[in-house]
Design an enzyme around this catalytic site. Structure first.
Site, PDB file in Angstrom:
ATOM      1  N   HIS A 176      11.230 -23.458 -24.662  1.00  0.00           N
ATOM      2  CA  HIS A 176      11.746 -23.058 -25.767  1.00  0.00           C
ATOM      3  C   HIS A 176      12.682 -22.036 -25.775  1.00  0.00           C
ATOM      4  O   HIS A 176      12.834 -21.378 -26.669  1.00  0.00           O
ATOM      5  CB  HIS A 176      10.365 -22.693 -26.561  1.00  0.00           C
ATOM      6  CG  HIS A 176       9.377 -23.721 -26.777  1.00  0.00           C
ATOM      7  ND1 HIS A 176       9.446 -24.535 -27.902  1.00  0.00           N
ATOM      8  CD2 HIS A 176       8.457 -24.275 -25.909  1.00  0.00           C
ATOM      9  CE1 HIS A 176       8.569 -25.445 -27.689  1.00  0.00           C
ATOM     10  NE2 HIS A 176       7.999 -25.209 -26.425  1.00  0.00           N
ATOM     11  N   GLU A 220       9.405  -8.282  -2.775  1.00  0.00           N
ATOM     12  CA  GLU A 220       8.973  -7.215  -2.016  1.00  0.00           C
ATOM     13  C   GLU A 220       9.314  -7.630  -0.461  1.00  0.00           C
ATOM     14  O   GLU A 220       9.345  -6.648   0.404  1.00  0.00           O
ATOM     15  CB  GLU A 220       7.488  -6.765  -2.426  1.00  0.00           C
ATOM     16  CG  GLU A 220       7.412  -6.121  -3.819  1.00  0.00           C
ATOM     17  CD  GLU A 220       6.243  -5.517  -3.872  1.00  0.00           C
ATOM     18  OE1 GLU A 220       5.536  -4.836  -3.154  1.00  0.00           O
ATOM     19  OE2 GLU A 220       5.646  -5.877  -4.946  1.00  0.00           O
ATOM     20  N   SER A 248      -6.918  -0.260  -8.084  1.00  0.00           N
ATOM     21  CA  SER A 248      -5.840   0.177  -7.234  1.00  0.00           C
ATOM     22  C   SER A 248      -6.013   0.359  -5.888  1.00  0.00           C
ATOM     23  O   SER A 248      -7.132   0.986  -5.501  1.00  0.00           O
ATOM     24  CB  SER A 248      -5.584   1.663  -7.877  1.00  0.00           C
ATOM     25  OG  SER A 248      -4.659   2.271  -6.961  1.00  0.00           O
ATOM     26  N   LYS A 259       8.262   6.365  -6.594  1.00  0.00           N
ATOM     27  CA  LYS A 259       6.934   7.202  -6.520  1.00  0.00           C
ATOM     28  C   LYS A 259       7.217   8.779  -6.075  1.00  0.00           C
ATOM     29  O   LYS A 259       6.786   9.544  -6.874  1.00  0.00           O
ATOM     30  CB  LYS A 259       6.062   6.500  -5.731  1.00  0.00           C
ATOM     31  CG  LYS A 259       5.339   5.246  -6.405  1.00  0.00           C
ATOM     32  CD  LYS A 259       4.215   4.806  -5.440  1.00  0.00           C
ATOM     33  CE  LYS A 259       3.587   3.485  -6.074  1.00  0.00           C
ATOM     34  NZ  LYS A 259       2.306   2.866  -5.608  1.00  0.00           N
ATOM     35  N   GLY A 289       0.975  -4.927  -7.051  1.00  0.00           N
ATOM     36  CA  GLY A 289       0.137  -5.642  -6.114  1.00  0.00           C
ATOM     37  C   GLY A 289      -1.382  -5.462  -6.337  1.00  0.00           C
ATOM     38  O   GLY A 289      -2.098  -6.369  -6.111  1.00  0.00           O
ATOM     39  N   SER A 290      -1.657  -4.607  -7.225  1.00  0.00           N
ATOM     40  CA  SER A 290      -3.435  -4.211  -7.636  1.00  0.00           C
ATOM     41  C   SER A 290      -3.354  -4.753  -9.087  1.00  0.00           C
ATOM     42  O   SER A 290      -4.587  -5.527  -9.100  1.00  0.00           O
ATOM     43  CB  SER A 290      -3.899  -2.626  -7.576  1.00  0.00           C
ATOM     44  OG  SER A 290      -3.588  -2.297  -6.196  1.00  0.00           O
ATOM     45  N   THR A 318      -2.790   5.559  -7.909  1.00  0.00           N
ATOM     46  CA  THR A 318      -1.562   5.169  -8.828  1.00  0.00           C
ATOM     47  C   THR A 318      -1.869   5.785 -10.265  1.00  0.00           C
ATOM     48  O   THR A 318      -2.679   5.593 -10.795  1.00  0.00           O
ATOM     49  CB  THR A 318      -1.577   3.522  -8.815  1.00  0.00           C
ATOM     50  OG1 THR A 318      -1.383   3.042  -7.645  1.00  0.00           O
ATOM     51  CG2 THR A 318      -0.342   3.042  -9.985  1.00  0.00           C
ATOM     52  N   ARG A 328       0.062  -5.518  -1.943  1.00  0.00           N
ATOM     53  CA  ARG A 328       0.188  -6.986  -2.336  1.00  0.00           C
ATOM     54  C   ARG A 328      -0.113  -7.744  -1.347  1.00  0.00           C
ATOM     55  O   ARG A 328      -0.588  -8.898  -1.629  1.00  0.00           O
ATOM     56  CB  ARG A 328       1.805  -7.106  -2.317  1.00  0.00           C
ATOM     57  CG  ARG A 328       2.546  -6.910  -1.090  1.00  0.00           C
ATOM     58  CD  ARG A 328       3.945  -7.223  -1.020  1.00  0.00           C
ATOM     59  NE  ARG A 328       4.706  -6.787  -0.134  1.00  0.00           N
ATOM     60  CZ  ARG A 328       5.100  -5.664   0.621  1.00  0.00           C
ATOM     61  NH1 ARG A 328       4.538  -4.480   0.067  1.00  0.00           N
ATOM     62  NH2 ARG A 328       5.898  -5.559   1.490  1.00  0.00           N
ATOM     63  N   SER A 382      -4.691   1.555  -3.288  1.00  0.00           N
ATOM     64  CA  SER A 382      -4.369   3.045  -2.825  1.00  0.00           C
ATOM     65  C   SER A 382      -5.309   3.800  -3.406  1.00  0.00           C
ATOM     66  O   SER A 382      -5.835   5.217  -2.940  1.00  0.00           O
ATOM     67  CB  SER A 382      -2.888   3.602  -2.841  1.00  0.00           C
ATOM     68  OG  SER A 382      -2.897   3.655  -4.237  1.00  0.00           O
TER      69      SER A 382
HETATM   70  O1  PA5 Z   1       3.319  -3.763  -3.964  1.00  0.00           O
HETATM   71  C1  PA5 Z   1       3.319  -2.567  -4.140  1.00  0.00           C
HETATM   72  O2  PA5 Z   1       3.051  -1.573  -3.252  1.00  0.00           O
HETATM   73  C2  PA5 Z   1       3.197  -1.888  -5.476  1.00  0.00           C
HETATM   74  O3  PA5 Z   1       3.279  -2.831  -6.562  1.00  0.00           O
HETATM   75  C3  PA5 Z   1       1.827  -1.316  -5.659  1.00  0.00           C
HETATM   76  O4  PA5 Z   1       0.803  -2.224  -5.724  1.00  0.00           O
HETATM   77  C4  PA5 Z   1       1.603  -0.308  -7.216  1.00  0.00           C
HETATM   78  O5  PA5 Z   1       2.710   0.711  -7.092  1.00  0.00           O
HETATM   79  C5  PA5 Z   1       0.394   0.273  -7.389  1.00  0.00           C
HETATM   80  O6  PA5 Z   1      -0.025   0.866  -6.042  1.00  0.00           O
HETATM   81  P1  PA5 Z   1      -1.509   0.282  -6.003  1.00  0.00           P
HETATM   82  O7  PA5 Z   1      -1.745  -1.015  -5.856  1.00  0.00           O
HETATM   83  O8  PA5 Z   1      -1.988   1.257  -4.642  1.00  0.00           O
HETATM   84  O9  PA5 Z   1      -2.489   0.997  -6.984  1.00  0.00           O
END
Ligand code: PA5
Length: 336
Positions: free
Chosen positions: A236, A220, A83, A328, A41-42, A88, A136, A85
């Site tokens: 293709h 997700e 990131s 994780k 998500g980041s 990561t 996300r 959080s």
């Molecule tokens: O959707 C999620 O929670 C993950 O894809 C996180 O984004 C990913 O694990 C990375 O964590 P962060 O976005 O805190 O760096």
């Protein structure tokens, strides 16, 4: 989650303000590359930046989704560590390498180890508000935080006018997708996908990045497998897979926008026909707005809302991401 998805306009504004107010950003003179490091998500904010600016930026913009920084990254590279959080492992590993190599770093985070280490080493931070129900759901903060910072550095022209249009488009769309609206495209799409496998197509560039975003939001929030592909590339290879009978149980969503390259736009009807002949059901949805930002984010909001409604239809709470948390925890050994 739904409230956050539909609140994207305000989040973009907040992220932009956070990015624009960062002090002591690195000097942009003699930069030779921009690299965005981030996962999930980041990392997606890097994909959006690349899709939006790759044809307009004088520098190459790369996105790294792993622990290794490319060899070309050095003192003349801007490394954006993204990131939400701040904890990561892969992003922290890139941050460490970038520090060792003397890259010009900007961190985009709501805190965690990335925030702490940046503070200790004098690395400027775009300080994102916490509290989003997952990275996300922080796309507006992450993307516009990064955009605000690189705009301040003079790497991209002012986005003020585009942000205004984007906010208007997103606010209007949010009203249409509100849970109280019976005539609601996101609810309709969620019901249409149902238990089938969703494949999302978009035109190379912002269409394709929106398709990838739909895929991960469906994974997700709706807790289903989903796949994304880009035109013209899929013509293709993937198109051969849509052979007689192979499309049963699949739905294809084609994300369209008015800025598609005309040669690519022409390919959609022909490709859709092949998929339909294989038994897949297809639908097209169109982006809103005139500028690329409004277009890609209107598609992202529609995908987010569709995925949340589908998760709820399937009896899931869209917010938890147990599989990611489990992985994780299993791999935990410090940074996550
Ligand atoms: O959707 C999620 O929670 C993950 O894809 C996180 O984004 C990913 O694990 C990375 O964590 P962060 O976005 O805190 O760096």
């Amino acid at each position: 989650m739904l409230r956050t998805v539909l609140g994207l306009a305000a989040q973009c504004q907040e992220g932009y303000t956070a990015g624009r107010t960062v002090r002591e950003l690195p000097d942009a003179s003699s930069l030779s590359s921009v690299v965005v490091c981030g996962m999930g998500g980041s990392g997606v904010s890097g994909d959006f930046l690349r899709a939006l600016y790759r044809d307009r930026l004088a520098l190459p913009l790369d996105v790294v989704k792993g622990p290794e920084l490319p060899e070309f990254c050095g003192r003349e590279s801007l490394v954006l560590c993204s990131s939400y959080s701040g904890g990561t492992a892969e992003t922290l590993a890139c941050f460490e390498t970038a520090s060792q190599r003397g890259c010009r770093i900007v961190s985009v985070t709501a805190g965690g180890a990335l925030g702490e280490r940046s503070g200790e080493r004098g690395v400027p931070v775009v300080p994102l508000p916490g509290g989003a129900p997952g990275p996300r759901a922080a796309l507006g903060y992450l993307l516009f935080g990064a955009l605000g910072a690189i705009e301040s550095m003079g790497l991209v022209p002012s986005i003020t006018a585009d942000l205004e249009e984007t906010s208007r488009v997103l606010e209007d769309l949010a009203q249409e997708l509100d849970p109280g609206e019976a005539d609601n495209l996101a609810k309709d799409l969620a019901a249409w996908i149902g238990e089938r496998v969703a494949v999302v197509w978009g035109a190379d560039g912002i269409g394709s990045v929106a398709a990838s975003r739909w895929k991960t939001e469906l994974n997700e929030n709706a807790k289903i497998p989903a796949f994304a592909a880009s035109l013209p590339e899929l013509d293709h290879n993937e198109v051969v897979g849509w052979s007689e009978g192979a499309g049963k149980g699949f739905v294809i969503l084609a994300l369209r926008h008015d800025g598609e390259h005309p040669e690519v736009a022409k390919r959609f009807p022909a490709s859709i026909q092949i998929a339909e002949e294989s038994g897949a059901e297809t639908r097209e949805v169109r982006a809103r707005g005139q500028c690329s930002l409004a277009r890609v984010l209107s598609l992202a909001m529609l995908g987010g809302a569709t995925s949340v409604y589908l998760g709820m239809l399937r009896g899931f709470d869209p917010t938890p991401i147990e599989a990611i948390d489990r992985l994780k925890a299993v791999l935990e050994g410090g940074d996550r």
